[in-house]
Design a protein around this motif. Structure first.
Motif, short mmCIF file in Angstrom:
data_model
loop_
_atom_site.label_atom_id
_atom_site.label_comp_id
_atom_site.label_asym_id
_atom_site.label_seq_id
_atom_site.Cartn_x
_atom_site.Cartn_y
_atom_site.Cartn_z
N ASN B 88 20.69 -27.60 -27.73
CA ASN B 88 20.10 -28.57 -28.67
C ASN B 88 18.57 -28.81 -28.29
N THR B 89 18.32 -29.08 -26.86
CA THR B 89 16.93 -29.41 -26.49
C THR B 89 16.02 -28.39 -26.65
N ARG B 90 16.54 -26.94 -26.63
CA ARG B 90 15.47 -25.87 -26.77
C ARG B 90 15.27 -25.98 -28.27
N HIS B 91 16.22 -26.04 -29.04
CA HIS B 91 15.99 -26.04 -30.56
C HIS B 91 14.99 -27.13 -30.90
N ALA B 92 15.34 -28.23 -30.14
CA ALA B 92 14.11 -29.37 -30.63
C ALA B 92 13.01 -29.21 -30.10
N ILE B 93 12.85 -28.36 -29.09
CA ILE B 93 11.33 -27.91 -28.43
C ILE B 93 10.96 -26.93 -29.51
N TRP B 94 11.33 -25.88 -30.07
CA TRP B 94 11.05 -25.31 -31.10
C TRP B 94 10.67 -25.83 -32.56
N VAL B 95 11.78 -26.82 -32.91
CA VAL B 95 11.04 -27.85 -34.07
C VAL B 95 10.00 -28.65 -33.88
N THR B 96 9.76 -28.83 -32.68
CA THR B 96 8.72 -29.70 -32.55
C THR B 96 7.38 -28.74 -32.71
#
Lengths: 281, 319
Positions: B88-96
């Motif tokens: 989830n966090t890695r996805h959030a980094i990518w989204v950011t």
């Protein structure tokens, strides 16, 4: 010969000018259209607001505004006003002397100090939120408007220092030197030499700080509850609202945006200079 | 940090000031008088912004979940490991990254094109400029609500209404946010940030030395050559400045993500994820570790960006 070339060019430019001016108008209208749509919808009845395709000729009504004001938004608007105005005043109070120290009679290493201020803006707000929350919780400071005032001051202080510094550096050094030769005190110099030059700058810095404080959501959402809730937090109450409340949502958005819209339109030119931290004249 | 060197009394003066000749003794006495006005703001900023961040660093090395108060203790790098290995966090980094880059680039290009359109004299230029600024002046939550409910909504939003106007009753009625959640947020933010970019770039365009450009025209340079070799280099620092300032705000975006999708449909960016980890899950250690990672990332980008932008400020620093 070259004269002939420029004449031809001038014609070309004028020929394409019509199309480009038209394009500029179309782009401007496209950008303002969502806001106009929100305004129109806010004056429709809920039934007409939810029609598809939209009914442009639907009779106008104040029902959307009535139903918004019946939800009791006034305390949150009052909180927003308090937080924005007081934090703006605090910002100016702290930023003006700092900007003075950084521009008119710069301290050593002043560019470092200036960039330190800017670097605090790059620290993501969310990374400092938890300690502030824990601190406020332990001293019973949660849901207190003063906590927001202090945080908004820290949020806007760097911007104000940068802006005011750039305005202050427009004060001619010769005048300041003349004043000091004449034996004028610091306060006297500030009041009668510096102030007149920078008053417009202070006004625009204050405007920008007001807008950013008024708009802020994350701090307000996490750190306030029922007592100190601000207008944007009140608006988030409409986030999940579905179905038949479109006119009310639009009315609410218009009312909450109104102070910023009015202030922004009134000071368009200063806005640019302010938003670019005074780097763009 | 810069503040430490600042606090030490200096021996050498700023080069440009030496010209304003007065006694050395008087200057030394004046050192603190000069520094005095700066201190309240400086101390205030350090206490309110730097201290909390130090606490965040400390907490990021702790096991601390408000739901399990007894298990509080030192955790070493465990939080960081969990954050960086969590999908989830890695996805959030990518989204950011996508969200910030998408919004800043799109609004920068659009802003430049519109600034070029508005740089010409034409009837109603002031009116068009005012219309352009409006999106920037709508409260962000209100703007997000506007896009979510009044424009994107599949049953009564304006977009699908327009489709029905054009194609009649059988027009396609897409659910914009469900189909393209991230693009829905990006478009709403581009609409809000293009005016900001446009305003700075327009100011940049209007500060061009016109006589040089006229001379180039007389010398036979065409419009494209003037733009490519004169306007664009002049605008470079304004482009950098607007990109930097835009990034600072967009990377931290919370309002649009919170309002339009509530972080659902894979659109949670880092600020939203941290907000949730801390505010909903009450996992303080993990939220702090994620916060520290965001700050490290921001610092890396910011040092790079600041270096190029600082030239803009250096031009007027000879005081």
């Amino acid at each position: 010969m070259s004269g002939q070339v420029t004449i031809v060019k001038g014609h070309n430019r004028r020929g394409g000018g019509w199309a480009l001016s038209g394009l500029a108008w179309i782009v401007g209208i496209l950008f303002v259209l969502p806001v106009l749509w929100m305004l129109l919808t806010s004056f429709h009845s809920e039934e007409n607001a939810a029609k598809n395709p939209p009914d442009l000729a639907a009779p106008l009504t104040l029902d959307g505004y009535r139903s918004f004001f019946s939800t009791g938004p006034w305390p949150s608007i009052a909180n927003s006003l308090t937080a924005s105005i007081l934090s703006t005043a605090l910002v100016i109070l702290l930023a003006f002397p700092a900007a003075y120290a950084l521009s008119i009679r710069p301290v050593r290493k002043w560019t470092d100090v200036l960039f330190f201020f800017l670097s605090t803006k790059m620290l993501p707000v969310v990374a400092g939120l938890l300690p502030i929350y824990l601190f406020a919780q332990s001293v019973g400071f949660l849901d207190n408007i003063w906590l927001l005032i202090i945080l908004y001051t820290s949020m806007n202080l760097p911007i104000a220092v940068w802006m005011l510094r750039s305005f202050l550096s427009e004060v001619p050094v010769e005048i300041l030197e003349a004043a000091s030769v004449d034996g004028a005190s610091l306060t006297r110099t500030l009041r009668s030499v510096v102030a007149p030059v920078v008053t417009p700058g202070i006004a625009s810095a204050a405007l920008i700080c007001f807008i950013f404080s008024w708009n802020e959501l994350l701090f307000a959402r996490v750190l306030t509850g029922t007592v100190a809730q601000t207008a944007p937090v009140f608006l988030t109450g409409f986030v999940t609202s579905q179905g038949l409340f479109l006119a009310k949502v639009c009315a609410a958005s218009i009312v909450v945006s109104l102070p910023v819209l009015i202030a922004g339109f009134a000071a368009q030119d200063k806005l640019v200079q302010g938003l670019s931290l005074g780097a763009v004249k | 940090m810069s503040t430490e060197t600042e606090a030490r009394p200096g021996r050498r003066r700023h080069a440009t000031e030496t010209a304003g000749s007065q006694g050395t003794v008087m200057r030394k006495a004046g050192d603190w008088a000069r520094r005095g006005p700066l201190l309240p703001a400086l101390i205030f900023m350090i206490v309110v912004t730097q201290l909390p961040f130090v606490v965040t660093i400390v907490v990021s090395f702790m096991d601390w979940n408000a739901y399990y108060p007894d298990e509080r203790g030192f955790a070493g790098f465990a939080n960081f490991r969990r954050v960086l290995t969590d999908a989830n966090t890695r996805h959030a980094i990518w989204v950011t990254i996508l969200l910030t880059a998408g919004v800043v680039l799109l609004s920068l290009v659009l802003g430049l094109l519109i600034a070029l359109l508005l740089d010409r004299k034409f009837r109603g230029r002031g009116a068009v400029r005012t219309m352009m600024i409006t999106p920037f002046l709508v409260v962000p939550v209100a703007a997000a609500l506007l896009w979510k409910h009044a424009l994107y909504n599949p049953t009564y939003g304006l977009f699908n209404g327009v489709l029905k106007w054009i194609f009649g009753a059988n027009a396609p009625q897409p659910d914009w946010i469900s189909n393209q959640p991230l693009w829905s947020i990006i478009f709403a933010l581009v609409w809000q940030w293009t005016p900001f970019m446009m305003l700075i770039l327009l100011a940049g365009l209007q500060s061009r030395p016109l006589d040089v450009i006229e001379a180039a025209g007389i010398d036979g340079a065409n419009q494209w050559e003037i733009f490519r070799y004169m306007t664009l280099p002049h605008l470079r620092q304004y482009l950098e400045l607007s990109a930097l300032l835009g990034s600072i705000y967009v990377v931290q975006n919370f309002d649009a993500v919170f309002t339009i999708t509530s972080g659902g449909l894979g659109t949670a960016n880092l600020p939203y994820t941290i907000y949730q980890t801390f505010y909903t899950a009450h996992d303080y250690g993990r939220a702090s570790a994620a916060g520290v990672i965001v700050v490290i990332g921001t610092i890396l980008i910011a040092t790079f960006a600041l270096r190029s932008v600082s030239t803009l400020f250096r031009e007027e620093t000879g005081r």
